[in-house]
Design a protein around this motif. Structure first.
Motif, PDB file in Angstrom:
ATOM      1  N   VAL A  98       0.809  -1.272  -0.172  1.00 42.92           N
ATOM      2  CA  VAL A  98      -0.004  -0.116  -0.143  1.00 42.92           C
ATOM      3  C   VAL A  98       0.918   1.236   0.051  1.00 42.92           C
ATOM      4  O   VAL A  98       0.479   2.330  -0.705  1.00 42.92           O
ATOM      5  N   GLY A  99       1.931   1.345   0.675  1.00 45.83           N
ATOM      6  CA  GLY A  99       2.993   2.366   0.682  1.00 45.83           C
ATOM      7  C   GLY A  99       3.554   2.656  -0.538  1.00 45.83           C
ATOM      8  O   GLY A  99       3.769   3.828  -0.830  1.00 45.83           O
ATOM      9  N   ARG A 100       3.914   1.535  -1.159  1.00 40.40           N
ATOM     10  CA  ARG A 100       4.592   1.322  -2.410  1.00 40.40           C
ATOM     11  C   ARG A 100       3.500   2.193  -3.701  1.00 40.40           C
ATOM     12  O   ARG A 100       3.911   2.967  -4.461  1.00 40.40           O
ATOM     13  N   ILE A 101       2.278   1.745  -3.790  1.00 40.75           N
ATOM     14  CA  ILE A 101       1.312   1.986  -4.773  1.00 40.75           C
ATOM     15  C   ILE A 101       0.796   3.381  -4.251  1.00 40.75           C
ATOM     16  O   ILE A 101       0.580   4.265  -5.460  1.00 40.75           O
ATOM     17  N   GLY A 102       0.385   3.768  -3.098  1.00 42.81           N
ATOM     18  CA  GLY A 102      -0.138   4.988  -2.671  1.00 42.81           C
ATOM     19  C   GLY A 102       0.716   6.003  -2.710  1.00 42.81           C
ATOM     20  O   GLY A 102       0.376   7.352  -2.621  1.00 42.81           O
ATOM     21  N   SER A 103       1.931   6.156  -2.944  1.00 44.64           N
ATOM     22  CA  SER A 103       3.206   7.269  -2.525  1.00 44.64           C
ATOM     23  C   SER A 103       3.613   7.483  -3.910  1.00 44.64           C
ATOM     24  O   SER A 103       3.870   6.789  -4.971  1.00 44.64           O
ATOM     25  N   GLN A 104       3.636   8.921  -4.172  1.00 42.10           N
ATOM     26  CA  GLN A 104       4.203   9.506  -5.126  1.00 42.10           C
ATOM     27  C   GLN A 104       5.124  10.648  -4.790  1.00 42.10           C
ATOM     28  O   GLN A 104       4.779  11.865  -4.854  1.00 42.10           O
TER      29      GLN A 104
END
Length: 137
Positions: free
Chosen positions: A60-66
């Protein structure tokens, strides 16, 4: 979108789905069958469930962060501290004779602390990894 980003996004969704599924199976099927009869197997299943739960929040942290810059690891520190304090609180409750068989309600707060701590840790590591990958690209 770069080639590595195009290939890593679907893999992150696979990681998220599989980690969430394994976490649910372990917590809803394996743990109730083993607890309280087999303490060793229960502990192994619980640790495995915690690992997959943390991996789900990592995804989730990888997918949701930019990220535009390298994020602080403060949330990971808070997560680890919350996890450790909660485990120690549960151990203290057990040490003072308040076993889960006797007073299950006493373990609600430590259990919430464990899962919130693991979620913060996984999410923070995921955000940090995504930021590092963006810097390298």
């Amino acid at each position: 979108m770069s080639d590595s980003d195009a290939t890593s996004r679907p893999l992150l969704f696979v990681l998220l789905a599989s980690a969430a599924l394994v976490t649910l199976v372990v917590h809803l099927s394996v743990l109730p069958q083993q607890y309280p009869d087999d303490v060793f197997t229960t502990a192994l299943a619980l640790v495995f469930g915690w690992l997959t739960y943390t991996l789900a929040f990592y995804a989730v942290g990888r997918i949701g962060s930019q990220p535009t810059e390298l994020p602080s690891m403060r949330f990971a520190d808070v997560g680890i501290a919350l996890f450790l304090v909660s485990v120690l609180l549960a151990a203290a409750l057990d040490g003072f004779g308040f076993t889960p068989d006797a007073i299950l309600e006493a373990y609600i707060l430590p259990a919430l602390g464990v899962y919130v701590g693991l979620a913060l840790f996984g999410w923070s590591i995921g955000r940090r990894t995504e930021a590092i990958n963006e810097i390298v690209r």
